[in-house]
Design an enzyme around this catalytic site. Structure first.
Site, PDB file in Angstrom:
ATOM      1  N   LYS A  59      -2.374 -10.718  -0.221  1.00  0.00           N
ATOM      2  CA  LYS A  59      -2.584  -9.108  -0.636  1.00  0.00           C
ATOM      3  C   LYS A  59      -4.058  -9.197  -1.017  1.00  0.00           C
ATOM      4  O   LYS A  59      -4.844  -8.345  -0.802  1.00  0.00           O
ATOM      5  CB  LYS A  59      -1.698  -8.361  -1.177  1.00  0.00           C
ATOM      6  CG  LYS A  59      -0.517  -8.264  -0.555  1.00  0.00           C
ATOM      7  CD  LYS A  59       0.837  -7.854  -1.134  1.00  0.00           C
ATOM      8  CE  LYS A  59       2.107  -7.628  -0.285  1.00  0.00           C
ATOM      9  NZ  LYS A  59       3.361  -7.506  -1.217  1.00  0.00           N
ATOM     10  N   GLN A 103       5.059  -6.388  -7.375  1.00  0.00           N
ATOM     11  CA  GLN A 103       5.841  -7.326  -6.501  1.00  0.00           C
ATOM     12  C   GLN A 103       7.138  -7.501  -6.813  1.00  0.00           C
ATOM     13  O   GLN A 103       7.355  -8.002  -8.142  1.00  0.00           O
ATOM     14  CB  GLN A 103       4.890  -8.720  -6.405  1.00  0.00           C
ATOM     15  CG  GLN A 103       5.421  -9.745  -5.686  1.00  0.00           C
ATOM     16  CD  GLN A 103       5.028  -9.218  -4.016  1.00  0.00           C
ATOM     17  OE1 GLN A 103       3.998  -8.615  -3.645  1.00  0.00           O
ATOM     18  NE2 GLN A 103       6.032  -9.273  -3.169  1.00  0.00           N
ATOM     19  N   ASP A 126       2.651   1.621  -2.805  1.00  0.00           N
ATOM     20  CA  ASP A 126       3.838   0.792  -1.820  1.00  0.00           C
ATOM     21  C   ASP A 126       4.822   1.924  -1.485  1.00  0.00           C
ATOM     22  O   ASP A 126       5.505   1.806  -0.513  1.00  0.00           O
ATOM     23  CB  ASP A 126       4.676   0.051  -2.688  1.00  0.00           C
ATOM     24  CG  ASP A 126       4.532  -1.587  -2.264  1.00  0.00           C
ATOM     25  OD1 ASP A 126       3.912  -1.644  -1.178  1.00  0.00           O
ATOM     26  OD2 ASP A 126       5.036  -2.380  -2.986  1.00  0.00           O
TER      27      ASP A 126
END
Ligand code: NAP
Length: 289
Positions: A59, A103, A126
């Site tokens: 990412k 994450q 997200d």
């Protein structure tokens, strides 16, 4: 009278992702040329799970390629929930940070819900915080979860009609199944959400014009589960004998499905691209404040 054979198109998710990333890079370049700072994503990794470490590296590389900054916050698995919540709070308040990615999974003892709940909805790129999921449910603007958004972009790019279509989603997680079902419904599809207790899963799938599999069971979806001409989107990723395998028997889709996403170069590159896109949107909204 026999109907003409179906030519199955294998979706090139990587090519679509690259096209979108080029557009994002152009937008960032224009901001930089106007003298503005680069957008910045904060990436939080707790623990030493190698898969998570490799995801965040990917990412961050993707950010760098389009001219987006990223800052990494790595913490040991022993990090407590309070410490993590303080970190999130600090990044929420930091004017140089536009998006925050925590994450998952988090180590035992840290409640992922508590952490996502602490994210400022504007920086939750997200799209997993309760506020952003709630806004999706209400049909209000918000950052949408990246994988579901990537699925919708693929359907749009391959001109799959959704209005009035029957869509079947296998999987009901908050990460994929539920949000993609809501997005399909908002695009005026009639949606059935299936799960591990669904009776007659193959029969339900056979009704689908659009079939999304987000399960994690290798090659669950077989040729005879698919209505001729259906669009088949394979979100699942599993490991079988060291190889990555999707939820769909991709080869079996030949001549039946109208489009099918391969388990590599399919949905995966679009997920990361949607993270970049949400972060750039957050930056632009941030500039406008
Ligand atoms: P999850 O939280 O484990 O949810 C899986 C869902 O599948 C659950 O709703 C479960 O039903 C259902 N299910 C399990 N076995 C089933 C069966 N035999 N028949 C029908 N339904 C069944 O997983 P997730 O986070 O949604 O992820 C799903 C898959 O997508 C995983 O393979 C994951 O690795 C992959 N993924 C890929 C990407 C990407 O970018 N490509 C992104 C995210 C996730 P119950 O609710 O009844 O348990």
């Amino acid at each position: 009278m026999s109907s003409s054979p179906i030519e199955t198109v294998i979706v090139d998710g990587l090519a679509l992702a690259n096209e979108i990333r080029d557009d994002l890079a152009q937008r960032i370049k224009a901001h930089r040329e106007a003298g503005r700072r680069a957008p910045c994503l904060a990436v939080v990794l707790v623990g030493d799970d190698p898969a998570s470490a490799s995801y965040i590296k990917g990412k961050q590389r993707a950010c760098a390629r389009i001219g987006m900054d990223s800052v990494e916050h790595r913490h040991p698995a022993s990090t407590g929930e309070k410490e993590l919540l303080d970190l999130v709070d600090g990044r929420n308040r930091d004017p140089g940070i536009d998006g925050i990615l925590v994450q998952l999974p988090l180590p035992e003892g840290v409640r992922a819900n508590a952490v996502t709940e602490a994210l400022s909805p504007e920086k939750d790129v997200d799209g997993l915080s309760p506020v952003n999921q709630g806004r999706l449910l209400l049909g209000e603007p918000s950052h949408r979860a990246c994988t579901p958004l990537g699925v919708m972009k693929i359907l749009e790019r391959y001109a799959i009609p959704l209005e009035g279509a029957r869509a079947v989603v296998i999987g009901r997680s908050a990460l994929v199944g539920k949000p993609v079902s809501l997005l399909l419904q908002q695009a005026n599809a009639t949606v059935t959400m299936c799960h591990s207790r669904t009776a007659d899963l193959p029969g339900t799938c056979r009704e689908a014009d659009v079939l999304v599999a987000a399960v994690g069971v290798p090659r669950l979806v077989q040729r005879d589960w698919v209505k001729p001409g259906a669009a088949v989107i394979d979100v699942g990723v599993s490991q079988v004998e060291g190889k990555l395998v999707g939820d769909v028997d991709t080869e079996g889709m030949q001549g039946v499905a109208r489009i099918v996403t391969p388990h590599r170069r399919g949905v995966g590159p679009m997920t990361v691209t949607m993270l970049l896109s949400n972060t750039l949107d957050a930056y632009e909204a941030h500039l406008g404040e």
